[in-house]
Design a protein around this motif. Sequence first.
Motif: not given
Length: 188
Positions: A74, A33, A37, A78
């Motif tokens: 997350s 992920r 991203y 991120y």
Amino acid sequence: MAQAHYFSALIVKVARDRDKAAFVELFDHFAPRLKGYLMKQGADEALAEEIAQDVMVTLWRKADLFDPQKSSASTWLYRVARNRRIDRLRRQKTAELDPDEPALQPTPLPDVADEMDARLREERVRAAMAQLPEEQREVVRLAFFIGQSHSEIADETGLPLGTVKSRIRLAFGRLRQLIEADEAVDVD
């Protein structure tokens, strides 16, 4: 929300116990992920892969810096990925940083109305989920909160794959009815 707490608990296990199984689960979930991203942010595939790997190494080494009271797992990961990408861009363009570079722009503040709508939607889904039969609620939890595939759910529960798919389909139909009925009450 349950999934966010689950991943936060895994990071705490990594920080406290150096739990390798927790790290593997976090890696398997977040590494692809994060790579996606970063690619959406303009990094090529090799750079996105390298930064995602670097973020996961940072997770292993600095899990104790994660505070589940301040952010979700997350959000934290991120943010680390975004910062690593900015660091790379700065090293590449030390003399010529473009102030309009999207990666260097602050993340826009969320729209209050959108945030309130999301909370209301979350409350409606949570209330509707509570009304599902346990066997439907469990397969939905495994599929959408834990992130397991239908085959993984079938393996874990011992149910036939067709039964897993049927329960998920029935659960969605029931959730749709319950949420629409709840929205109709709000309109009246």
